[in-house]
Design a protein around this motif. Structure first.
Motif, PDB file in Angstrom:
ATOM      1  N   LEU A   2      53.432  10.231   9.190  1.00 57.46           N
ATOM      2  CA  LEU A   2      54.106   8.934   9.147  1.00 57.46           C
ATOM      3  C   LEU A   2      53.457   7.966  10.129  1.00 57.46           C
ATOM      4  CD1 LEU A   2      56.359   7.295   7.920  1.00 57.46           C
ATOM      5  CD2 LEU A   2      57.918   8.224   9.629  1.00 57.46           C
ATOM      6  N   LEU A   3      52.987   6.839   9.596  1.00 59.66           N
ATOM      7  CA  LEU A   3      52.290   5.855  10.427  1.00 59.66           C
ATOM      8  C   LEU A   3      53.230   4.772  10.925  1.00 59.66           C
ATOM      9  CD1 LEU A   3      49.078   5.513   8.249  1.00 59.66           C
ATOM     10  CD2 LEU A   3      49.317   6.736  10.412  1.00 59.66           C
ATOM     11  N   SER A   4      54.166   4.357  10.091  1.00 57.19           N
ATOM     12  CA  SER A   4      55.137   3.349  10.523  1.00 57.19           C
ATOM     13  C   SER A   4      56.406   3.481   9.697  1.00 57.19           C
ATOM     14  CB  SER A   4      54.560   1.934  10.366  1.00 57.19           C
ATOM     15  OG  SER A   4      54.483   1.601   8.994  1.00 57.19           O
ATOM     16  N   GLY A   5      57.503   3.063  10.269  1.00 60.46           N
ATOM     17  CA  GLY A   5      58.773   3.102   9.558  1.00 60.46           C
ATOM     18  C   GLY A   5      59.595   4.342   9.891  1.00 60.46           C
ATOM     19  N   TRP A   6      60.799   4.373   9.351  1.00 58.47           N
ATOM     20  CA  TRP A   6      61.710   5.508   9.570  1.00 58.47           C
ATOM     21  C   TRP A   6      62.012   6.174   8.243  1.00 58.47           C
ATOM     22  CZ3 TRP A   6      65.649   5.999  13.909  1.00 58.47           C
ATOM     23  CH2 TRP A   6      65.228   5.296  15.047  1.00 58.47           C
ATOM     24  N   LEU A   7      61.939   7.492   8.239  1.00 53.70           N
ATOM     25  CA  LEU A   7      62.382   8.271   7.087  1.00 53.70           C
ATOM     26  C   LEU A   7      63.533   9.173   7.534  1.00 53.70           C
ATOM     27  CD1 LEU A   7      58.995   9.470   5.536  1.00 53.70           C
ATOM     28  CD2 LEU A   7      60.218   7.331   5.154  1.00 53.70           C
ATOM     29  N   CYS A   8      64.250   9.701   6.581  1.00 58.38           N
ATOM     30  CA  CYS A   8      65.226  10.719   6.951  1.00 58.38           C
ATOM     31  C   CYS A   8      65.222  11.863   5.969  1.00 58.38           C
ATOM     32  CB  CYS A   8      66.619  10.120   7.130  1.00 58.38           C
ATOM     33  SG  CYS A   8      67.637  10.029   5.681  1.00 58.38           S
ATOM     34  N   ALA A  42      63.734   6.729   2.654  1.00 59.69           N
ATOM     35  CA  ALA A  42      63.196   5.780   3.623  1.00 59.69           C
ATOM     36  C   ALA A  42      64.304   4.865   4.112  1.00 59.69           C
ATOM     37  CB  ALA A  42      62.079   4.956   2.991  1.00 59.69           C
ATOM     38  N   LEU A  43      64.401   4.719   5.418  1.00 59.82           N
ATOM     39  CA  LEU A  43      65.377   3.802   5.999  1.00 59.82           C
ATOM     40  C   LEU A  43      64.796   2.413   6.159  1.00 59.82           C
ATOM     41  CD1 LEU A  43      66.709   6.236   8.706  1.00 59.82           C
ATOM     42  CD2 LEU A  43      67.915   5.500   6.663  1.00 59.82           C
ATOM     43  N   THR A  44      63.494   2.348   6.237  1.00 56.68           N
ATOM     44  CA  THR A  44      62.792   1.070   6.341  1.00 56.68           C
ATOM     45  C   THR A  44      61.534   1.170   5.471  1.00 56.68           C
ATOM     46  OG1 THR A  44      61.318   1.737   8.122  1.00 56.68           O
ATOM     47  CG2 THR A  44      63.487   0.920   8.764  1.00 56.68           C
ATOM     48  N   ASP A  45      60.822   0.079   5.353  1.00 57.32           N
ATOM     49  CA  ASP A  45      59.492   0.182   4.780  1.00 57.32           C
ATOM     50  C   ASP A  45      58.689   1.136   5.649  1.00 57.32           C
ATOM     51  OD1 ASP A  45      60.146  -1.598   2.837  1.00 57.32           O
ATOM     52  OD2 ASP A  45      59.264  -3.343   3.837  1.00 57.32           O
ATOM     53  N   ALA A  46      57.849   1.910   5.019  1.00 50.96           N
ATOM     54  CA  ALA A  46      57.118   2.919   5.772  1.00 50.96           C
ATOM     55  C   ALA A  46      55.713   3.079   5.210  1.00 50.96           C
ATOM     56  CB  ALA A  46      57.852   4.257   5.717  1.00 50.96           C
ATOM     57  N   ARG A  47      54.800   3.429   6.089  1.00 55.29           N
ATOM     58  CA  ARG A  47      53.439   3.751   5.671  1.00 55.29           C
ATOM     59  C   ARG A  47      53.139   5.173   6.095  1.00 55.29           C
ATOM     60  NH1 ARG A  47      49.354   1.179   8.130  1.00 55.29           N
ATOM     61  NH2 ARG A  47      50.698   0.886   9.935  1.00 55.29           N
ATOM     62  N   MET A  48      52.566   5.939   5.184  1.00 55.23           N
ATOM     63  CA  MET A  48      52.243   7.323   5.509  1.00 55.23           C
ATOM     64  C   MET A  48      50.789   7.588   5.180  1.00 55.23           C
ATOM     65  SD  MET A  48      55.437   9.008   3.471  1.00 55.23           S
ATOM     66  CE  MET A  48      55.472  10.339   4.628  1.00 55.23           C
ATOM     67  N   ALA A  49      50.175   8.449   5.993  1.00 56.74           N
ATOM     68  CA  ALA A  49      48.855   8.971   5.663  1.00 56.74           C
ATOM     69  C   ALA A  49      49.057  10.230   4.837  1.00 56.74           C
ATOM     70  CB  ALA A  49      48.073   9.283   6.929  1.00 56.74           C
ATOM     71  N   VAL A  50      48.428  10.263   3.669  1.00 58.79           N
ATOM     72  CA  VAL A  50      48.542  11.428   2.794  1.00 58.79           C
ATOM     73  C   VAL A  50      47.307  12.293   3.007  1.00 58.79           C
ATOM     74  CG1 VAL A  50      48.808  12.217   0.439  1.00 58.79           C
ATOM     75  CG2 VAL A  50      49.776  10.027   1.133  1.00 58.79           C
ATOM     76  N   ILE A  51      47.519  13.503   3.445  1.00 63.23           N
ATOM     77  CA  ILE A  51      46.410  14.381   3.797  1.00 63.23           C
ATOM     78  C   ILE A  51      46.437  15.605   2.900  1.00 63.23           C
ATOM     79  CG2 ILE A  51      45.345  15.682   5.673  1.00 63.23           C
ATOM     80  CD1 ILE A  51      46.955  13.927   7.613  1.00 63.23           C
ATOM     81  N   ARG A  52      45.294  15.894   2.320  1.00 62.20           N
ATOM     82  CA  ARG A  52      45.255  17.080   1.469  1.00 62.20           C
ATOM     83  C   ARG A  52      45.548  18.303   2.301  1.00 62.20           C
ATOM     84  NH1 ARG A  52      39.732  16.904  -1.177  1.00 62.20           N
ATOM     85  NH2 ARG A  52      40.045  19.164  -1.016  1.00 62.20           N
TER      86      ARG A  52
END
Lengths: 223, 223
Positions: free
Chosen positions: A15-21, A59-69
DNA sequence: CGAACGGTTGATTAGCCTCAACAACCGTGG
DNA sequence: CCACGGTTGTTGAGGCTAATCAACCGTTCG
């Protein structure tokens, strides 16, 4: 909302930015939030197979994630001892968080649960500390906070209201929180002041690690 | 009782026989059991540093553990992909257990909590399944069970008594449990029958893994 | 034998849930 | 511009669950 599949996932997420739950829903329809994911946290759906019931991610907010194989990530862990450490540290920290909260939920009253949640999330939201006069924002509704600590939203409202009236903290709309009295808050949360201080210093140290990890995650990103 | 120190532990433990329990104690003096350790489970005190408050380990029965030097264990993990898988699987299973229980404790009533605990522990105690007519033994007092699911021992007694009177199960002294009606028990525990079946099969499969791991652990034992 | 422990049961109390009504605040669309 | 529904938070009333306090029994153990 993303439902975690039972099959093997081929990627991990950073997770690069934002909040998830992460949450679970009982057959009766009640939701329990297992943990929040904040920037710098790793999420590995693959490690969730073999578990009894599935977990939801939202997602609680907009979020950016790095997807890694997944194979890339495992290879990276195998090759870099420091990364292996990072992986196990993140996992251990997640386990410690949930264990600590389990104690509050199992044995604590509403005030303890709410105060502890505010301390925990406040610490994680800004990685520097938790002091009197500090203001921070939690992207939660009281309903979500209730699902987090096992209380109804009504009782969350009442409990926070009591804290506000007592002058422990104040808060504006959408959980803009200002802490007026950390000592009392920590006491209500049943946090040992010594532990709180230790947590603050390790959290501060961890932001460097997280920054480095974020860079690494970007490089590993699958296309 | 062994208090987990904050410093780095130089060994990890692999439980060969007996039951252990991990618990936390609040400042108010209440104890919450985080998880039980059964034979085949790994316990790594080192991964517990950096956590907010410390965790206690205590034995519910006589127990034998393989003590493995930490560097040996990490080296082993690094060299054997299958072992690395094992390590992360054990960790993930522990996380899944605690998450699943958090759902019951956060949102469930006493019956749900007790029924779920009996299902979970029954499944783990004998790795084969959970069926009507099955008898097994849990080395717990009702006080311990209460600390596990967040209830007072008095209420544990009442709740179990109600289950017995309803004919769901019967039990003799010291938690000798006989299940009379798995369907009802699982229903009270709010376990999806499908999930229960899946869990049974994976548990059965896991006993082979555990046996192999036990052999491996014996070989790695520090002197 | 007395002491300690584990379990059961009763009576009372406290804490939280539920239901319900309402206020404030959005974004939307007439 | 205002009316509207939807969401969030607040507050009140009432009920139920589980905690607490306490007494008691059976067992085990020193």
């Amino acid at each position: 909302m993303l439902q975690i599949a039972n099959g093997k996932s081929t990627v991990v997420y950073f997770l690069l930015s934002g909040w998830l739950c992460l949450s679970k829903t009982s057959l009766a329809g009640d939701r329990q939030i297992i943990d929040f994911l904040l920037p710098g946290n790793l999420f590995d759906p693959g490690s969730g197979d073999e578990i009894m019931a599935s977990t939801d991610v939202s997602a609680l907010t907009d979020a950016r994630m790095a997807v890694i194989r997944r194979d890339v990530w495992l290879q990276y862990l195998a090759n870099h001892r420091s990364a292996q450490d990072l992986g196990s540290r993140l996992a251990a920290a997640g386990y410690a968080r949930i264990a600590e909260r389990l104690l509050r939920i199992g044995k604590g009253n509403a005030e303890t649960r709410i105060a502890y949640a505010i301390c925990e999330l406040g610490l994680r939201a800004n990685r520097h500390g938790l002091v009197t006069g500090q203001k921070f924002h939690l992207p939660l509704t009281q309903q979500v906070l209730g699902d987090f600590v096992g209380l109804s939203s009504v009782h969350v409202s009442r409990t926070i209201g009591r804290l506000v009236r007592r002058g422990v903290l104040s808060y504006g709309d959408h959980m803009d929180i200002v802490i007026h009295d950390v000592e009392t808050l920590a006491e209500l949360a049943e946090i040992d002041p010594h532990d709180l201080q230790a947590e603050i210093t390790t959290l501060a140290g961890r932001s460097r690690i997280a920054a480095a990890a974020t860079d690494g995650a970007r490089r590993l990103t699958a296309r």
